[in-house]
Design a protein around this motif. Structure first.
Motif, PDB file in Angstrom:
ATOM      1  N   PRO A  25       0.692  -1.317   0.036  1.00  0.00           N
ATOM      2  CA  PRO A  25       0.038  -0.004  -0.056  1.00  0.00           C
ATOM      3  C   PRO A  25       0.718   1.301   0.135  1.00  0.00           C
ATOM      4  CG  PRO A  25       0.318  -0.782   2.280  1.00  0.00           C
ATOM      5  CD  PRO A  25       1.154  -1.643   1.456  1.00  0.00           C
ATOM      6  N   TRP A  26       2.154   1.287   0.041  1.00  0.00           N
ATOM      7  CA  TRP A  26       3.117   2.325   0.008  1.00  0.00           C
ATOM      8  C   TRP A  26       4.280   1.969  -0.646  1.00  0.00           C
ATOM      9  CZ3 TRP A  26       2.594   6.940   0.676  1.00  0.00           C
ATOM     10  CH2 TRP A  26       3.817   7.777   0.922  1.00  0.00           C
ATOM     11  N   CYS A  27       5.066   3.112  -1.030  1.00  0.00           N
ATOM     12  CA  CYS A  27       6.376   3.102  -1.922  1.00  0.00           C
ATOM     13  C   CYS A  27       7.425   2.218  -1.153  1.00  0.00           C
ATOM     14  CB  CYS A  27       6.785   4.293  -2.325  1.00  0.00           C
ATOM     15  SG  CYS A  27       5.483   5.217  -3.216  1.00  0.00           S
ATOM     16  N   HIS A  28       8.141   1.607  -1.943  1.00  0.00           N
ATOM     17  CA  HIS A  28       9.169   0.673  -1.453  1.00  0.00           C
ATOM     18  C   HIS A  28      10.270   0.605  -2.239  1.00  0.00           C
ATOM     19  CE1 HIS A  28       7.933  -2.992  -3.235  1.00  0.00           C
ATOM     20  NE2 HIS A  28       6.792  -2.369  -2.586  1.00  0.00           N
ATOM     21  N   THR A  29      11.553   0.256  -1.935  1.00  0.00           N
ATOM     22  CA  THR A  29      12.496   0.263  -2.876  1.00  0.00           C
ATOM     23  C   THR A  29      12.227  -0.599  -4.121  1.00  0.00           C
ATOM     24  OG1 THR A  29      14.208   0.231  -1.017  1.00  0.00           O
ATOM     25  CG2 THR A  29      15.003  -0.292  -3.380  1.00  0.00           C
ATOM     26  N   ALA A  30      11.765  -1.692  -4.062  1.00  0.00           N
ATOM     27  CA  ALA A  30      11.477  -2.594  -5.270  1.00  0.00           C
ATOM     28  C   ALA A  30      10.191  -2.157  -6.160  1.00  0.00           C
ATOM     29  CB  ALA A  30      11.423  -4.303  -4.760  1.00  0.00           C
ATOM     30  N   MET A  31       9.222  -1.641  -5.385  1.00  0.00           N
ATOM     31  CA  MET A  31       7.954  -1.464  -5.940  1.00  0.00           C
ATOM     32  C   MET A  31       7.367  -2.689  -6.719  1.00  0.00           C
ATOM     33  SD  MET A  31       7.451   1.796  -5.103  1.00  0.00           S
ATOM     34  CE  MET A  31       6.082   2.509  -6.105  1.00  0.00           C
ATOM     35  N   ASP A  32       6.226  -2.504  -7.060  1.00  0.00           N
ATOM     36  CA  ASP A  32       5.563  -3.814  -7.830  1.00  0.00           C
ATOM     37  C   ASP A  32       5.629  -3.737  -9.261  1.00  0.00           C
ATOM     38  OD1 ASP A  32       3.158  -3.784  -4.923  1.00  0.00           O
ATOM     39  OD2 ASP A  32       4.861  -4.691  -4.982  1.00  0.00           O
ATOM     40  N   TYR A  33       5.230  -2.435  -9.601  1.00  0.00           N
ATOM     41  CA  TYR A  33       5.341  -2.242 -11.177  1.00  0.00           C
ATOM     42  C   TYR A  33       6.014  -1.060 -11.559  1.00  0.00           C
ATOM     43  CZ  TYR A  33       1.340  -5.465 -10.603  1.00  0.00           C
ATOM     44  OH  TYR A  33       0.522  -6.652 -10.234  1.00  0.00           O
ATOM     45  N   TRP A  34       6.441  -1.141 -12.871  1.00  0.00           N
ATOM     46  CA  TRP A  34       7.198   0.174 -13.073  1.00  0.00           C
ATOM     47  C   TRP A  34       7.107   0.482 -14.556  1.00  0.00           C
ATOM     48  CZ3 TRP A  34      11.073   2.568 -10.105  1.00  0.00           C
ATOM     49  CH2 TRP A  34      11.481   2.114  -9.167  1.00  0.00           C
ATOM     50  N   GLY A  35       7.206   1.791 -14.833  1.00  0.00           N
ATOM     51  CA  GLY A  35       6.939   2.424 -16.307  1.00  0.00           C
ATOM     52  C   GLY A  35       8.644   2.118 -16.797  1.00  0.00           C
ATOM     53  N   LYS A  36       8.464   2.495 -18.092  1.00  0.00           N
ATOM     54  CA  LYS A  36       9.865   2.460 -18.781  1.00  0.00           C
ATOM     55  C   LYS A  36      10.460   3.733 -18.524  1.00  0.00           C
ATOM     56  CE  LYS A  36       8.044  -1.233 -22.094  1.00  0.00           C
ATOM     57  NZ  LYS A  36       8.086  -1.439 -23.329  1.00  0.00           N
ATOM     58  N   GLY A  37       9.988   4.766 -18.303  1.00  0.00           N
ATOM     59  CA  GLY A  37      10.800   5.984 -18.122  1.00  0.00           C
ATOM     60  C   GLY A  37      10.645   7.129 -19.072  1.00  0.00           C
ATOM     61  N   THR A  38      10.978   8.169 -18.711  1.00  0.00           N
ATOM     62  CA  THR A  38      11.045   9.589 -19.527  1.00  0.00           C
ATOM     63  C   THR A  38      12.323  10.088 -19.274  1.00  0.00           C
ATOM     64  OG1 THR A  38       9.714  11.088 -20.518  1.00  0.00           O
ATOM     65  CG2 THR A  38       9.541  10.903 -18.261  1.00  0.00           C
ATOM     66  N   LEU A  39      13.161  10.674 -20.352  1.00  0.00           N
ATOM     67  CA  LEU A  39      13.935  11.202 -20.158  1.00  0.00           C
ATOM     68  C   LEU A  39      14.029  12.836 -19.879  1.00  0.00           C
ATOM     69  CD1 LEU A  39      17.365  11.372 -19.976  1.00  0.00           C
ATOM     70  CD2 LEU A  39      17.121  11.738 -22.774  1.00  0.00           C
ATOM     71  N   VAL A  40      14.989  13.219 -18.797  1.00  0.00           N
ATOM     72  CA  VAL A  40      14.662  14.713 -18.435  1.00  0.00           C
ATOM     73  C   VAL A  40      16.038  15.214 -18.481  1.00  0.00           C
ATOM     74  CG1 VAL A  40      14.394  16.597 -16.484  1.00  0.00           C
ATOM     75  CG2 VAL A  40      12.585  14.614 -16.926  1.00  0.00           C
ATOM     76  N   ALA A  41      16.521  16.333 -19.233  1.00  0.00           N
ATOM     77  CA  ALA A  41      17.652  16.886 -19.488  1.00  0.00           C
ATOM     78  C   ALA A  41      17.769  18.200 -19.160  1.00  0.00           C
ATOM     79  CB  ALA A  41      18.249  16.529 -20.826  1.00  0.00           C
ATOM     80  N   VAL A  42      18.433  18.611 -18.122  1.00  0.00           N
ATOM     81  CA  VAL A  42      18.588  20.039 -17.781  1.00  0.00           C
ATOM     82  C   VAL A  42      19.701  20.513 -18.247  1.00  0.00           C
ATOM     83  CG1 VAL A  42      18.306  21.540 -15.800  1.00  0.00           C
ATOM     84  CG2 VAL A  42      16.876  19.332 -15.779  1.00  0.00           C
ATOM     85  N   SER A  43      19.725  21.654 -19.128  1.00  0.00           N
ATOM     86  CA  SER A  43      21.265  22.044 -19.545  1.00  0.00           C
ATOM     87  C   SER A  43      20.884  23.427 -20.166  1.00  0.00           C
ATOM     88  CB  SER A  43      21.766  21.053 -20.673  1.00  0.00           C
ATOM     89  OG  SER A  43      22.907  21.544 -21.335  1.00  0.00           O
ATOM     90  N   SER A  44      21.776  24.305 -20.481  1.00  0.00           N
ATOM     91  CA  SER A  44      21.770  25.533 -20.949  1.00  0.00           C
ATOM     92  C   SER A  44      22.540  25.356 -22.529  1.00  0.00           C
ATOM     93  CB  SER A  44      22.487  26.624 -20.278  1.00  0.00           C
ATOM     94  OG  SER A  44      23.612  26.224 -20.153  1.00  0.00           O
TER      95      SER A  44
END
Length: 120
Positions: free
Chosen positions: A101-120
């Protein structure tokens, strides 16, 4: 079948903002907490924020406290991560994940991710 799909990543300048979205399907909103995590190249995965079922409680890592905000809409089965005052060190792949019922290190299900890039 549980599916989590992240979107909203991209390139942003330092000091800018982005809002990431996580579309969940196959999970019961009443049961699952949703968390946001990130992993930068060469670094370990970092837990950023977690929101409980119904969105009545949130928790943030010190590194993003006051800059990032997690929210959810159970009717739409959506979770968002509003990211403000972005820094180059925020550059990473960002993932949403679900756990009961709460977040933990392993988690039950994951998405595939989205890239965030912070740059000038």
């Amino acid at each position: 079948q549980v599916q989590l799909v992240e979107s909203g990543g991209g390139l942003v300048q330092p000091g800018g903002s982005l809002r990431l979205s996580c579309a969940a399907s196959g999970v019961t909103p009443d049961d699952y907490a949703i968390g946001w995590f990130r992993q930068a190249p060469g670094k370990e995965r970092e837990a950023l924020a977690c929101i409980n079922p119904h969105g009545t409680y949130t928790h943030y890592a010190d590194s993003v406290q006051g800059r990032f905000t997690i929210s959810r809409d159970d009717a739409e089965n959506m979770v968002w991560l509003q990211m403000n005052s972005l820094k180059p060190e925020d550059t990473a792949i960002y993932y949403c994940a679900a756990a009961e019922p709460w977040c933990h290190t392993a988690m039950d299900y994951w998405g595939k991710g989205t890239l965030v890039a912070v740059s000038s």
